[in-house]
Design a protein around this motif. Structure first.
Motif, PDB file in Angstrom:
ATOM      1  N   ASN A   1       0.896  -1.162   0.007  1.00 55.55           N
ATOM      2  CA  ASN A   1       0.158  -0.071  -0.195  1.00 55.55           C
ATOM      3  C   ASN A   1       1.097   1.279   0.064  1.00 55.55           C
ATOM      4  N   VAL A   2       2.061   1.269   0.500  1.00 52.34           N
ATOM      5  CA  VAL A   2       2.926   2.433   0.687  1.00 52.34           C
ATOM      6  C   VAL A   2       4.159   2.564  -0.222  1.00 52.34           C
ATOM      7  N   VAL A   3       4.397   1.460  -1.094  1.00 48.97           N
ATOM      8  CA  VAL A   3       5.747   1.543  -1.869  1.00 48.97           C
ATOM      9  C   VAL A   3       5.320   1.969  -3.274  1.00 48.97           C
ATOM     10  N   ASN A   4       6.425   2.333  -3.894  1.00 42.21           N
ATOM     11  CA  ASN A   4       6.341   2.579  -5.308  1.00 42.21           C
ATOM     12  C   ASN A   4       6.263   1.481  -6.130  1.00 42.21           C
ATOM     13  N   ASP A   5       5.365   1.272  -7.274  1.00 39.08           N
ATOM     14  CA  ASP A   5       5.340   0.296  -7.848  1.00 39.08           C
ATOM     15  C   ASP A   5       4.912   0.170  -9.384  1.00 39.08           C
ATOM     16  N   THR A   6       5.311  -0.565 -10.222  1.00 36.43           N
ATOM     17  CA  THR A   6       5.221  -0.673 -11.712  1.00 36.43           C
ATOM     18  C   THR A   6       3.866  -1.462 -11.962  1.00 36.43           C
ATOM     19  N   ILE A   7       3.061  -1.116 -12.505  1.00 37.07           N
ATOM     20  CA  ILE A   7       1.861  -1.646 -12.911  1.00 37.07           C
ATOM     21  C   ILE A   7       1.418  -1.677 -14.429  1.00 37.07           C
ATOM     22  N   LYS A   8       1.567  -2.680 -15.098  1.00 37.91           N
ATOM     23  CA  LYS A   8       1.004  -2.621 -16.348  1.00 37.91           C
ATOM     24  C   LYS A   8       2.061  -1.942 -17.263  1.00 37.91           C
ATOM     25  N   GLY A   9       3.513  -1.764 -16.870  1.00 34.94           N
ATOM     26  CA  GLY A   9       4.365  -0.890 -17.345  1.00 34.94           C
ATOM     27  C   GLY A   9       4.565   0.437 -16.809  1.00 34.94           C
ATOM     28  N   VAL A  10       3.622   0.736 -16.152  1.00 36.84           N
ATOM     29  CA  VAL A  10       3.646   2.245 -15.819  1.00 36.84           C
ATOM     30  C   VAL A  10       4.314   2.257 -14.331  1.00 36.84           C
ATOM     31  N   LYS A  11       5.280   3.199 -14.160  1.00 40.14           N
ATOM     32  CA  LYS A  11       5.726   3.325 -12.680  1.00 40.14           C
ATOM     33  C   LYS A  11       4.941   4.327 -11.785  1.00 40.14           C
ATOM     34  N   TYR A  12       4.577   3.847 -10.876  1.00 40.93           N
ATOM     35  CA  TYR A  12       3.598   4.762  -9.806  1.00 40.93           C
ATOM     36  C   TYR A  12       4.461   4.997  -8.638  1.00 40.93           C
ATOM     37  N   ASN A  13       4.594   6.458  -8.241  1.00 42.99           N
ATOM     38  CA  ASN A  13       5.372   6.556  -6.825  1.00 42.99           C
ATOM     39  C   ASN A  13       4.276   7.201  -5.789  1.00 42.99           C
ATOM     40  N   ALA A  14       4.475   6.634  -4.740  1.00 45.39           N
ATOM     41  CA  ALA A  14       3.449   6.883  -3.516  1.00 45.39           C
ATOM     42  C   ALA A  14       4.254   8.214  -2.935  1.00 45.39           C
TER      43      ALA A  14
ATOM     44  N   GLN B   1       6.853   2.705   7.617  1.00 45.52           N
ATOM     45  CA  GLN B   1       8.146   2.074   7.149  1.00 45.52           C
ATOM     46  C   GLN B   1       8.074   1.960   5.391  1.00 45.52           C
ATOM     47  N   ARG B   2       9.199   2.323   4.967  1.00 41.42           N
ATOM     48  CA  ARG B   2       9.416   2.150   3.528  1.00 41.42           C
ATOM     49  C   ARG B   2       8.427   2.866   2.767  1.00 41.42           C
ATOM     50  N   LYS B   3       7.724   3.863   2.985  1.00 45.56           N
ATOM     51  CA  LYS B   3       6.980   4.374   2.201  1.00 45.56           C
ATOM     52  C   LYS B   3       7.726   5.235   1.226  1.00 45.56           C
ATOM     53  N   GLY B   4       7.219   5.015  -0.117  1.00 44.23           N
ATOM     54  CA  GLY B   4       7.921   5.768  -0.924  1.00 44.23           C
ATOM     55  C   GLY B   4       9.052   4.975  -1.631  1.00 44.23           C
ATOM     56  N   ASP B   5       9.445   3.689  -0.918  1.00 46.95           N
ATOM     57  CA  ASP B   5      10.610   2.988  -1.660  1.00 46.95           C
ATOM     58  C   ASP B   5      10.035   2.337  -2.853  1.00 46.95           C
ATOM     59  N   ASP B   6      11.093   2.097  -3.726  1.00 50.13           N
ATOM     60  CA  ASP B   6      11.003   1.312  -4.966  1.00 50.13           C
ATOM     61  C   ASP B   6      10.822  -0.326  -4.172  1.00 50.13           C
ATOM     62  N   ILE B   7      10.100  -1.111  -5.029  1.00 50.80           N
ATOM     63  CA  ILE B   7      10.005  -2.571  -4.839  1.00 50.80           C
ATOM     64  C   ILE B   7      11.269  -3.234  -4.962  1.00 50.80           C
ATOM     65  N   ASP B   8      11.793  -3.768  -4.163  1.00 48.87           N
ATOM     66  CA  ASP B   8      13.019  -4.475  -4.304  1.00 48.87           C
ATOM     67  C   ASP B   8      12.512  -6.106  -4.544  1.00 48.87           C
ATOM     68  N   ARG B   9      12.807  -6.383  -5.983  1.00 43.93           N
ATOM     69  CA  ARG B   9      12.333  -7.660  -6.418  1.00 43.93           C
ATOM     70  C   ARG B   9      13.126  -8.778  -5.790  1.00 43.93           C
ATOM     71  N   SER B  10      14.399  -8.319  -5.503  1.00 41.09           N
ATOM     72  CA  SER B  10      15.178  -9.480  -4.711  1.00 41.09           C
ATOM     73  C   SER B  10      14.591 -10.150  -3.403  1.00 41.09           C
ATOM     74  N   LYS B  11      13.595  -9.372  -3.147  1.00 41.75           N
ATOM     75  CA  LYS B  11      13.049  -9.897  -1.899  1.00 41.75           C
ATOM     76  C   LYS B  11      11.593 -10.670  -2.167  1.00 41.75           C
ATOM     77  N   SER B  12      11.361 -10.808  -3.286  1.00 39.20           N
ATOM     78  CA  SER B  12       9.960 -11.491  -3.878  1.00 39.20           C
ATOM     79  C   SER B  12      10.334 -13.025  -3.155  1.00 39.20           C
ATOM     80  N   ILE B  13       9.011 -13.526  -2.798  1.00 42.67           N
ATOM     81  CA  ILE B  13       8.959 -14.849  -2.083  1.00 42.67           C
ATOM     82  C   ILE B  13       7.996 -15.800  -2.878  1.00 42.67           C
ATOM     83  N   ASN B  14       8.101 -17.021  -3.051  1.00 39.88           N
ATOM     84  CA  ASN B  14       6.996 -17.892  -3.125  1.00 39.88           C
ATOM     85  C   ASN B  14       6.426 -18.550  -2.047  1.00 39.88           C
TER      86      ASN B  14
END
Length: 382
Positions: free
Chosen positions: A138-151, A171-184
């Protein structure tokens, strides 16, 4: 809509009438459309006692933050949030202003002396420290359908009972998503034919906490607004009956997208009528309680699957234990306590929503009582 008024506007200034969650929120799913929302003012239901329902309804908070794309086009991201009690973090008295008369200069340059402003008093004598909490996505920056959105906007929590709107530093509001922390997320069902559901989750451990609220004059230290957490020895079990109190302070958008004839807001198929949707999720601008059971568990105890019906904008809600038909799966005094944060459903999933447990945030004090270890030194309400 973020805030109490129903006029159009941004998240930080009062909110939009309709939700734009179709593109800006994680997927959610209706697991069983026959299950109806429990709505006030009576909250009468076979699933939960009216007493507990009226208590948890006061703890519901809408969440909102304004996000902007690369062209600076602003939209509202909606979600849920809540407060977790931390009784072992001492509350603090508000610092009173100086008792001396204060010099005040008016707009004409005249200097006068006035009494200090009155000290704001809490609404009730009982106070307890509380931690704002929501889903990290809810609080981080994200890329959705190829468009970057900044909180980039201010994150706010809006209480359904008091109408309070409060800006919170998460915490971490406005940070970019860290793909290295993705999990299954691997979730197991029960029984001999148990099978694994593997759900990729981009956001890792999808929980973000805000600054602790400690000042007694700050409304968030009112214990009526916050959830007690289950103890560190609580055992998550398949079949435990759970609920979420959801405050939707905006209207669903039933416009057609022009794509496969679906509703704009959540991508619902039009085989569901508007009345069906309101039966499942409750009316606009109100609190509704949604119930279900834990259907799957992870081996590490950090996540579970559940069958509560959700829509885009439910993520960040606190999941609590119901007080009926638990069949010995919980201790009686755990009913009404928080156990997890709901975050959404997996990509392409139509049968299961998932939640991250709050147990891993708990530490045991020397006294043996649970406390919260959030690693956040700033304080809200100062």
């Amino acid at each position: 809509m973020i805030g109490g008024a129903r006029s159009s506007g941004s998240v930080s200034s009062g909110g939009s009438t309709h939700s734009s969650c179709r593109t800006l929120c994680v997927p959610e799913c209706i697991v069983d459309k026959r299950r109806k929302a429990i709505v006030g003012p009576s909250y009468s239901s076979l699933e939960i006692s009216e007493e507990l329902a009226s208590v948890v309804a006061k703890k519901a908070f809408a969440f909102g933050v304004q996000i902007v794309d690369e062209t600076l086009n602003a939209e509202d991201r909606h979600g849920q949030a809540g407060l977790i009690q931390n009784p072992h973090l001492a509350t603090q008295d508000s610092i009173p202003p100086s008792e001396k008369k204060q010099k005040v200069v008016d707009r004409y340059g005249n200097c006068t002396q006035q009494k200090p402003p009155a000290i704001k008093k809490p609404k009730s004598e009982q106070r307890i420290s509380a931690i704002p909490i929501t889903a990290l996505h809810n609080v981080v920056n994200d890329t959705i359908k190829g468009v970057k959105y900044n909180a980039s906007g201010v994150a706010v929590m809006i209480n359904s009972d008091t109408g309070t709107t409060k800006a919170i530093e998460f915490q971490r509001k406005g940070d970019d998503i860290d793909r290295s922390k993705s999990i299954n997320v691997e979730l197991f069902s029960d029984g001999e034919n148990s099978r694994v559901e593997t759900i990729p989750w981009t956001y890792g451990i999808d929980i973000s906490c805000g600054d602790p609220a400690r000042k007694k004059a700050f409304e968030f230290t009112d214990p009526n607004l916050s959830f007690e957490v289950v103890g560190p020895n609580f055992q998550y079990k398949i079949g435990q009956r759970i609920g979420m109190a959801i405050y939707r302070n905006y209207e669903f958008d039933f416009m057609s997208t022009g794509e496969n004839d679906i509703y704009a807001n959540n991508g619902w198929d039009r085989s569901l009528s508007k009345d069906d949707i309101f039966q499942v999720f409750g009316p606009d601008h109100s609190v509704s309680i949604h119930t279900g059971v834990i259907t799957h568990l992870s081996s590490d105890g950090r996540t579970f699957g559940h069958d509560i019906n959700t829509y885009k904008g439910c993520s960040g809600a606190i999941v609590f234990l119901l007080d009926k038909y638990q069949d010995g799966l919980i201790a009686d005094d755990d009913a009404g306590k928080a156990i997890a944060i709901h975050v959404g459903c997996g990509p392409g999933s139509t049968k299961m929503n998932i939640a991250f447990t709050v147990r891993h945030l708990l530490v045991v004090e020397a006294s043996g009582s649970p406390s919260l270890n959030l690693g956040n030194k700033r304080q809200a309400g100062s």
